[in-house]
Design a protein around this motif. Structure first.
Motif, short mmCIF file in Angstrom:
data_model
loop_
_atom_site.label_atom_id
_atom_site.label_comp_id
_atom_site.label_asym_id
_atom_site.label_seq_id
_atom_site.Cartn_x
_atom_site.Cartn_y
_atom_site.Cartn_z
N ALA A 133 34.97 25.95 -6.23
CA ALA A 133 35.54 25.06 -5.22
C ALA A 133 34.49 24.62 -4.21
CB ALA A 133 36.69 25.76 -4.50
N LEU A 134 33.62 25.53 -3.80
CA LEU A 134 32.60 25.17 -2.82
C LEU A 134 31.61 24.15 -3.40
CD1 LEU A 134 31.38 25.58 -0.02
CD2 LEU A 134 30.00 27.42 -0.97
N LEU A 135 31.18 24.37 -4.63
CA LEU A 135 30.24 23.44 -5.25
C LEU A 135 30.87 22.07 -5.46
CD1 LEU A 135 28.47 25.74 -7.88
CD2 LEU A 135 27.60 24.96 -5.68
N VAL A 136 32.13 22.04 -5.85
CA VAL A 136 32.82 20.76 -6.02
C VAL A 136 32.98 20.07 -4.67
CG1 VAL A 136 35.02 19.69 -6.66
CG2 VAL A 136 34.02 21.44 -8.12
N THR A 167 42.30 19.32 -6.74
CA THR A 167 42.68 18.74 -8.03
C THR A 167 41.73 19.19 -9.14
OG1 THR A 167 43.53 16.78 -6.90
CG2 THR A 167 43.13 16.59 -9.25
N THR A 168 40.44 19.16 -8.86
CA THR A 168 39.45 19.51 -9.89
C THR A 168 39.54 20.97 -10.28
OG1 THR A 168 37.94 17.80 -9.09
CG2 THR A 168 37.00 19.57 -10.41
N LEU A 176 37.79 6.41 -4.68
CA LEU A 176 36.85 7.51 -4.72
C LEU A 176 37.44 8.75 -5.40
CD1 LEU A 176 35.28 7.27 -1.15
CD2 LEU A 176 34.46 6.26 -3.27
N PHE A 177 38.74 8.94 -5.26
CA PHE A 177 39.37 10.15 -5.76
C PHE A 177 39.19 10.30 -7.27
CE2 PHE A 177 43.18 11.92 -7.83
CZ PHE A 177 43.08 13.23 -7.39
N PHE A 178 39.56 9.31 -8.06
CA PHE A 178 39.52 9.44 -9.51
C PHE A 178 38.08 9.54 -10.05
CE2 PHE A 178 43.77 7.64 -8.82
CZ PHE A 178 44.53 8.53 -9.56
#
Length: 278
Positions: free
Chosen positions: A199-202, A83-84, A141-143
């Motif tokens: 993506a990995l850092l997120v 999502t991010t 936790l998602f939002f």
């Protein structure tokens, strides 16, 4: 020893010390995880006997719920990452490629909002999430995780997208592509290194987050690995360091695998801003 040899020797020594400092906590964690009746600092009164009991306990003891915590962390971190990255890619493309009023204010505003520490927001978030009935659910936790990791992802992709010539967009649109088609068929394929590193850092940030997970979850149905490990407790209230280190070692496996698989893309993505003009 001449100056060139001295610089080379100092560089090798510095690199070796840096590797040692970075790897020592991980190596110590693995040693303790395979030690019977272990303590955190390795008391001289404890014999370091090799054992797999810590791993057996962590993976099979139903009262620890480690596999539930591990599953929750993987699911939440994966959904948050997808999502991010998708949201930040759209935002970074709009800010870097489309001229509209106030476009430079957007990343600055996002960066400014991200400077608020978690502790200053968590009380209000808890009341809001409680009213929605989301406590101890993935949504709790998602939002917050998406909002927390979005500034990092946006700025990383914005930096990379800004390096790509706008002629690519113009050529694609001359061929009949829309803005969205240009993004998904031209810009994103060229931005694979930045996307993978972002993506990995997120994923790492969401997987390791502690404060939100501690306050917004109450049991194994939504609790994540960092909180679950922190709440490990022995039968008589003692801290089971062997179990904690075994669980921590297992929890690092997905992150290590992802880093090894995407290492080439991550390095090129993180260093992209340093090669502008080449």
């Amino acid at each position: 020893m001449n100056e060139k040899s001295l610089k080379k020797a100092l560089l090798i020594i510095g690199a070796a010390l840096m590797v040692l400092v970075c790897l020592f906590p991980f190596v110590w964690m693995v040693i303790i995880s395979f030690t019977k009746d272990a303590t955190f600092l390795g008391s001289p009164y404890v014999r370091f006997e090799f054992t797999l009991d810590n791993y057996r306990t962590v993976l099979s003891d139903p009262t620890l719920h480690f596999l539930d915590y591990f599953k929750n962390s993987i699911v939440i971190a994966t959904i948050v990452t997808i999502t991010t990255v998708m949201t930040s890619a759209l935002g970074a493309y709009a800010v870097s490629r489309i001229n509209f009023r106030g476009r430079l204010v957007v990343p600055i505003f996002v960066l400014g909002v991200s400077m608020f520490p978690q502790i200053s927001l968590v009380g209000y978030l808890f009341k809001f999430i409680e009213k929605l009935g989301w406590i101890n659910t993935y949504k709790a936790l998602f939002f917050p995780y998406v909002a927390w990791t979005l500034p990092l992802a946006l700025w990383m992709l914005l930096s990379y997208f800004s390096q790509l010539p706008k002629d690519l967009d113009e050529a694609a649109m001359i061929d009949g592509a829309s803005r969205i088609q240009t993004l998904y068929k031209v810009i994103l394929p060229l931005s694979a290194p930045a996307l993978f590193s972002t993506a990995l850092l997120v994923f790492i940030a969401a997987f390791n987050e502690f404060m939100f997970a501690l306050l917004f979850t109450t049991d194994y149905r939504a609790r994540t690995v960092p909180v679950g490990i922190a709440l490990f407790q022995g039968v008589h209230g003692e801290v089971p360091w062997g179990n904690i280190m075994a669980a921590s070692a297992i929890s690092t496996i997905p992150l290590v695998i992802l880093a090894l698989i995407f290492q080439r893309y991550i390095v090129s993505g993180l260093t992209a801003g340093a090669i502008k003009g080449e």
